[in-house]
Structures are given as structure tokens and as C-alpha cells.
Design an enzyme around this catalytic site. Structure first.
Site, short mmCIF file in Angstrom:
data_model
loop_
_atom_site.label_atom_id
_atom_site.label_comp_id
_atom_site.label_asym_id
_atom_site.label_seq_id
_atom_site.Cartn_x
_atom_site.Cartn_y
_atom_site.Cartn_z
N HIS A 1 44.38 31.35 -1.87
CA HIS A 1 45.31 32.31 -1.28
C HIS A 1 44.89 32.54 0.17
O HIS A 1 43.74 32.81 0.45
CB HIS A 1 45.27 33.63 -2.07
CG HIS A 1 46.40 34.55 -1.72
ND1 HIS A 1 47.72 34.22 -1.96
CD2 HIS A 1 46.42 35.78 -1.18
CE1 HIS A 1 48.50 35.21 -1.55
NE2 HIS A 1 47.74 36.18 -1.08
N LYS B 1 57.26 37.10 -0.53
CA LYS B 1 56.55 37.51 0.67
C LYS B 1 55.82 36.31 1.24
O LYS B 1 55.19 35.55 0.51
CB LYS B 1 55.54 38.61 0.29
CG LYS B 1 54.59 39.02 1.40
CD LYS B 1 53.89 40.30 1.03
CE LYS B 1 52.71 40.60 1.93
NZ LYS B 1 52.18 41.95 1.70
N LYS C 1 53.04 35.03 4.19
CA LYS C 1 52.02 35.40 5.16
C LYS C 1 52.27 34.62 6.45
O LYS C 1 52.54 33.42 6.41
CB LYS C 1 50.63 35.08 4.60
CG LYS C 1 50.20 36.00 3.48
CD LYS C 1 49.89 37.38 4.01
CE LYS C 1 49.28 38.26 2.92
NZ LYS C 1 49.10 39.65 3.42
N ASP D 1 54.55 39.09 6.32
CA ASP D 1 53.43 39.96 6.65
C ASP D 1 52.61 39.28 7.74
O ASP D 1 52.06 38.20 7.52
CB ASP D 1 52.57 40.20 5.40
CG ASP D 1 51.46 41.23 5.64
OD1 ASP D 1 51.35 41.72 6.78
OD2 ASP D 1 50.72 41.52 4.69
N GLU E 1 56.23 43.13 7.86
CA GLU E 1 55.09 44.00 7.60
C GLU E 1 54.05 43.86 8.70
O GLU E 1 53.63 42.75 9.03
CB GLU E 1 54.49 43.61 6.24
CG GLU E 1 53.29 44.44 5.83
CD GLU E 1 52.81 44.10 4.42
OE1 GLU E 1 53.62 43.56 3.62
OE2 GLU E 1 51.64 44.37 4.11
N ASP F 1 51.18 48.71 7.07
CA ASP F 1 50.08 48.46 6.12
C ASP F 1 48.75 48.82 6.78
O ASP F 1 48.19 49.88 6.51
CB ASP F 1 50.12 47.01 5.63
CG ASP F 1 49.05 46.74 4.58
OD1 ASP F 1 48.38 47.69 4.14
OD2 ASP F 1 48.87 45.56 4.18
N LYS G 1 48.46 51.25 -0.97
CA LYS G 1 47.53 50.57 -1.87
C LYS G 1 46.54 51.61 -2.38
O LYS G 1 45.90 52.30 -1.56
CB LYS G 1 46.75 49.47 -1.15
CG LYS G 1 47.63 48.38 -0.56
CD LYS G 1 46.83 47.42 0.31
CE LYS G 1 47.74 46.39 0.96
NZ LYS G 1 47.06 45.62 2.01
N GLU H 1 54.16 44.55 -4.94
CA GLU H 1 53.65 43.18 -4.87
C GLU H 1 52.41 43.09 -5.77
O GLU H 1 51.40 42.50 -5.38
CB GLU H 1 53.31 42.81 -3.41
CG GLU H 1 52.36 43.78 -2.75
CD GLU H 1 51.93 43.35 -1.36
OE1 GLU H 1 52.46 42.37 -0.82
OE2 GLU H 1 51.04 44.02 -0.82
MN MN Z 1 49.77 43.61 4.38
#
Ligand code: MN
Length: 373
Positions: A22, A167, A169, A198, A224, A249, A273, A327
Site C-alpha cells: 500500500h 479513493k 492516492k 488524497d 483530500e 485530514d 480518525k 474508508e
Molecule cells: Mn488522508
């Protein structure tokens, strides 16, 4: 069962293998390190919490190793002998001894909630005021492969009814190439699935002003944290200029951050979060501030294992303001279940368990298999 005094605090680091590496803008991982925190009461009830950051200390300065030292050396002595339901006083006393370190504090705070709820025989969401919903939609994180490969993966998930939004990245590559790739994906999925990006705070103001409008034009539904966490001014400027919502975030850790972002209209959505925010109570406060300002919250993730995911799920289902989905896909990235009974993902949603505490049980054999020595 009824003696709520804490008589033991234990921390264990485990490295949980992932199904595929990831990637983030500045880091990648093939296994996710997590710190499990066990808080035991004299009544024989054990609560579990999870300290976890996405791929090491690049995100917020903490790692499982720093969390373990902070908890073993500075937090555990505060907990021993206290009742698990002495929660707000314990939080205050921890803050008196340890500044910042919100991920470590979250791990402890969740373990206290789990132990308290188990001692009462109720789910954690009961301690948070009950359920606002019984499940949350789960966005899937797409990989960093070329556009055709990623589109095929997304269409497969859609056809199987597993996820309805995705989503991506960004921020690891040259912005022009990055934007071209994401626009190709967003255009292919336009009308059939939501695509969000993001930037993980990677772009500066000018790069964001140059490139974000192209993403909006291609059908990206949300962006994001394009700019650094402390640059709330630019976040507000981008939020005012763009026709799509900006989600905060890295700019959002504390209730005070939430108030600042809301008053400056710097975000249209809050990424909350339980980990980065220091636990369930602070997350509830942030979602409430968002709701009061008309800003929906999103149940975001630090790539928690199933224990931390269950904690985030309890929050996301209890907080009325979490109306922008989630998510909470961490367990789906992991090659191992880690639980006696798996979490219930179905119909693009993650469903809240009804059992006591977090509603899930860590599998002791899997913990032994992956614990770091
Ligand atoms: Mn984020």
C-alpha cells in the site's frame, strides 16, 4: 467482573502482512505494524486498543515503537489502580504527563472503553450515546498502477457490489503525470462510481491552484488535504475556489482544529480518525463541531487492523455527524483476519457488531504468529 480497577497494562507489537503493498505520497508498506494495548481489570475483564499509523512516522511523527515507549513508561503508571470508568479524569491526567502523541493516547483510550463496556456487558457504542446508524459505506483504496489496470480493479469491485466509491492516492509523482493518470481513471468511472483523491499534504498553493481544477473537471468528487496541514489559509482559499468539496485530514487532529477549520470554512468535509484524534471521545467532539457547522464527517482510517477498525466503526455508527461514509478498508488490505469472527462487510458497507465492547475478539494464535520479538 465488577471490580473495575486496572491491575495490568500490556503492549504487543505485531506486523500484519498485506495482500498487496500500500503506497502513500511519501511511504509504502508491505506489512502494517500495529501496537495492541491490553488493559485488564481486577474483575478479570480485558479491554483491547490498537495503536496504528499509516506506514510509519511520516504522517504525524509517531510509530508503533514510540507508542510502546510512551504507553509502557509514562501512561501505564497512570492507569494502574484506577477504575476504567474514570475515563475523563484519566485522559486529563495522561495529558498532564504526555503532550501530543494522540495515536498512543487513542490506543489506550479505546482499550479503556472496551474494558468498561465489556464489564457492563454492552457494546462500546452504548457508552458513546447509542447508534445513529448500523453500518457505514466503505470506499476502496485503488492502487498506483497505470490507469487501465486501476479502472479494471474498480469495475470488478463495482460489479461484485463490494464498493461504490474509490479513493486514489496522489502526490508521489510529478503533478502533471499524476493528474493525467487520475483524470483518465475518473473519466472512465464517471457516472458509475465516485472517485476521490488524497494528496496527503504534498502540494503547495500554486501546484494546487494549477492542477485541482482539472481534477474537478474530470469528475473527481472530492479532494483530500492538498496542502500542508498547518496551511489552513490555503485550504480555505482552495475550498472557496473549487466546485468540489475539500476534505481536511492532516489539518484536523483536535476539537480546536475542527473549530478553526469550521470558522474559516477551510473544509467541506472532516476526515475523522479515532487514531490521529486521540480516541473515541475526541472523535465524537470533532464530529459534533462539524455537525454544528454544517460540515459532515467521514470515518477515515490509518489502515487499522480489525481491532482498530472495530473501534472506528463504533464511533462512525454512534456519531450523528458521520454522514460522508467511511474508508474503513484496513482489514480488507490485510492477508490475515486476526479475529476469531471476521468483521461483517456486505453490500458496500461495514456493519457494526452487537457484542460487548468493540464486538470483536482478537485471535490469540494469529497474534502469536505475527508478534514482533
Ligand atoms: Mn488522508
Amino acid at each position: 467482573m465488577n471490580d473495575l480497577r486496572i491491575d495490568r497494562v500490556e503492549t504487543v507489537v505485531a506486523d500484519i502482512p498485506l495482500r498487496r503493498p500500500h503506497r502513500f505520497a511519501r511511504a509504502a508498506m508491505a506489512a502494517q505494524p500495529v501496537l495492541y494495548v491490553f488493559v485488564r481489570t481486577a474483575g478479570g475483564v480485558t479491554g483491547t486498543g490498537e495503536g496504528v499509523v499509516p506506514a510509519g512516522p511520516w504522517w504525524g511523527g509517531e510509530s508503533v515503537e514510540t507508542m510502546q515507549v510512551i504507553i509502557d513508561r509514562y501512561v501505564a503508571p497512570i492507569l494502574l489502580g484506577r477504575r476504567v470508568d474514570d475515563l475523563h479524569a484519566i485522559r486529563r491526567d495522561i495529558d498532564d504527563v504526555v503532550a501530543a502523541n494522540l495515536f498512543a493516547k487513542a490506543a489506550v483510550e479505546v482499550a479503556l472503553h472496551d474494558a468498561w463496556a465489556r464489564a457492563l456487558g454492552v457494546p462500546v457504542h452504548t457508552l458513546l450515546g447509542g447508534l445513529a446508524r448500523t453500518s457505514v459505506p466503505v470506499t476502496w483504496a485503488l492502487g498506483t498502477e497505470p490507469a487501465p489496470v486501476v479502472v479494471e480493479e474498480a469495475l470488478g469491485k463495482l460489479d461484485a457490489g463490494l464498493h461504490h466509491s474509490f479513493k486514489l492516492k496522489m502526490g508521489a509523482h510529478d503533478p502533471s503525470a499524476d493528474v493525467a493518470r487520475v483524470c483518465a481513471i475518473a473519466e472512465k468511472l464517471s457516472g458509475v462510481a465516485g472517485v476521490r483523491v488524497d494528496l496527503n499534504a504534498r502540494w503547495d498553493r500554486l501546484t494546487a491552484l494549477t492542477h485541482l481544477p482539472k481534477l474537478a473537471d474530470a469528475g473527481v468528487e472530492l479532494v483530500e488535504q492538498p496542502v500542508p496541514g498547518d496551511d489552513v489559509e490555503t485550504l480555505a482559499e482552495l475550498n472557496a475556489r473549487l466546485p468540489i468539496p475539500v476534505m481536511a485530514d492532516e489539518s484536523l487532529r483536535t476539537p480546536a482544529d475542527a473549530l478553526r477549520l469550521a470558522s474559516r470554512r477551510a473544509a467541506d468535509v472532516f476526515a475523522v480518525k479515532t487514531t490521529k484524534c486521540g480516541g473515541l471521545q475526541a472523535s465524537m467532539e470533532i464530529a459534533a463541531i462539524g455537525a454544528a457547522a454544517g460540515i459532515p464527517s467521514h470515518g477515515a482510517t490509518s489502515i487499522e487492523s480489525p481491532i482498530g477498525t472495530a473501534a472506528s466503526l463504533q464511533f462512525a455508527c454512534a456519531a450523528p455527524g458521520v454522514t460522508w461514509g467511511s474508508e474503513l478498508f484496513g482489514p480488507l488490505l490485510m492477508a490475515e483476519e486476526m479475529l476469531v469472527e471476521p468483521l461483517h462487510y456486505a453490500d458496500g458497507h461495514l456493519h457494526v457488531p452487537s457484542g460487548p465492547g468493540l464486538g470483536v475478539e482478537l485471535d490469540p494464535a494469529q497474534l502469536r504468529a505475527f508478534r514482533r520479538d
